[in-house]
Design a protein around this motif. Structure first.
Motif, mmCIF file in Angstrom:
data_model
loop_
_atom_site.group_PDB
_atom_site.id
_atom_site.type_symbol
_atom_site.label_atom_id
_atom_site.label_comp_id
_atom_site.label_asym_id
_atom_site.label_seq_id
_atom_site.Cartn_x
_atom_site.Cartn_y
_atom_site.Cartn_z
ATOM 1 N N ALA A 1 8.677 3.843 1.074
ATOM 2 C CA ALA A 1 7.884 2.761 1.667
ATOM 3 C C ALA A 1 8.682 2.042 2.749
ATOM 4 O O ALA A 1 8.162 1.749 3.829
ATOM 5 N N LEU A 2 9.955 1.788 2.482
ATOM 6 C CA LEU A 2 10.799 1.132 3.488
ATOM 7 C C LEU A 2 11.056 2.044 4.689
ATOM 8 O O LEU A 2 11.095 1.580 5.833
ATOM 9 N N ALA A 3 11.207 3.342 4.443
ATOM 10 C CA ALA A 3 11.406 4.283 5.551
ATOM 11 C C ALA A 3 10.164 4.333 6.438
ATOM 12 O O ALA A 3 10.273 4.385 7.665
ATOM 13 N N ALA A 4 8.990 4.317 5.810
ATOM 14 C CA ALA A 4 7.750 4.318 6.596
ATOM 15 C C ALA A 4 7.642 3.030 7.410
ATOM 16 O O ALA A 4 7.243 3.064 8.579
ATOM 17 N N PHE B 1 0.833 -1.205 0.000
ATOM 18 C CA PHE B 1 0.000 0.000 0.000
ATOM 19 C C PHE B 1 0.867 1.254 0.000
ATOM 20 O O PHE B 1 0.594 2.220 -0.721
ATOM 21 N N LEU B 2 1.917 1.246 0.809
ATOM 22 C CA LEU B 2 2.829 2.394 0.849
ATOM 23 C C LEU B 2 3.555 2.568 -0.480
ATOM 24 O O LEU B 2 3.749 3.686 -0.941
ATOM 25 N N PHE C 1 3.374 6.009 -2.480
ATOM 26 C CA PHE C 1 4.553 6.858 -2.638
ATOM 27 C C PHE C 1 5.302 6.622 -3.940
ATOM 28 O O PHE C 1 6.099 7.454 -4.350
ATOM 29 N N LYS C 2 5.104 5.462 -4.582
ATOM 30 C CA LYS C 2 5.768 5.103 -5.840
ATOM 31 C C LYS C 2 7.286 5.150 -5.726
ATOM 32 O O LYS C 2 7.982 5.443 -6.685
#
Length: 190
Positions: A56-59, A45-46, A50-51
């Motif tokens: 996504a990994l940071a989140a 989903f992230l 964010f594409k």
């Protein structure tokens, strides 16, 4: 204790653990598998939102911030990690990822639409999103207060309440400090 019991048992007699400890052991594996699947779904989903794999990994890495807080809370209250604590960690996934989305969305908007530098966008996102993150995290931490107070038994809802409260507070503080730095480092070379 086992060294005292085993030699005194008659031949052919065995022992095994039962009760809540056995139940936790039996249900922990499927629950951990479900937790892993949930994290993978949240990651996708992230990624769609964010594409960018880095964001996504940071989140998702912000989930690690909650583990330190949860462990500290369990240690402070002298509560063993149990099934109810795992449920608390699962609840934290949504809270913490929401905080990361709040910061990264604002920084992305500033960088892409208002042409801020990655450093300035990250700094402004941390500063502007600090109050909404603080308010939502604080209300969540206070909201589980009755679980902590009522859960006087370590195996009760108190463990889940402590995990949610301490994990939320710890991650709230680190989210507004560390996540903007992650954003800045991801886009800083561009």
């Amino acid at each position: 204790m086992e060294s005292h019991i085993i030699p005194t048992l008659p031949e052919g007699v065995t022992y095994e653990y039962g009760g809540a400890k056995e139940l936790d052991f039996e249900t922990m594996n499927p629950l951990m598998q479900g937790l892993a699947i949930a994290v993978i779904i949240v990651f996708f989903f992230l990624l769609v939102n964010f594409k960018k794999i880095g964001l996504a990994l940071a989140a998702l890495s912000s989930l690690l911030l909650t583990l330190f807080g949860a462990a500290l809370g369990l240690w402070a209250f002298h509560i063993d990690f149990s099934l109810t604590c795992v449920l608390g960690v699962i609840s934290l996934i949504g809270i913490v990822v929401r905080n990361a989305i709040l910061i990264f969305e604002h920084a992305q908007d500033l960088r892409l639409h208002k042409h801020y530098s990655p450093r300035d966008a990250a700094f402004d996102a941390g500063r502007r999103r600090m109050l909404p993150i603080f308010l939502t995290s604080a209300t969540t931490a206070v909201g589980v207060g009755p679980m902590i107070i009522h859960g006087s038994c370590p195996r009760g809802a108190g463990g889940r309440g402590v995990v949610i409260c301490s994990g939320t507070v710890f991650s709230m503080i680190l989210a507004v400090i560390i996540l903007p730095v992650f954003y800045w480092k991801i886009f800083g070379n561009k």
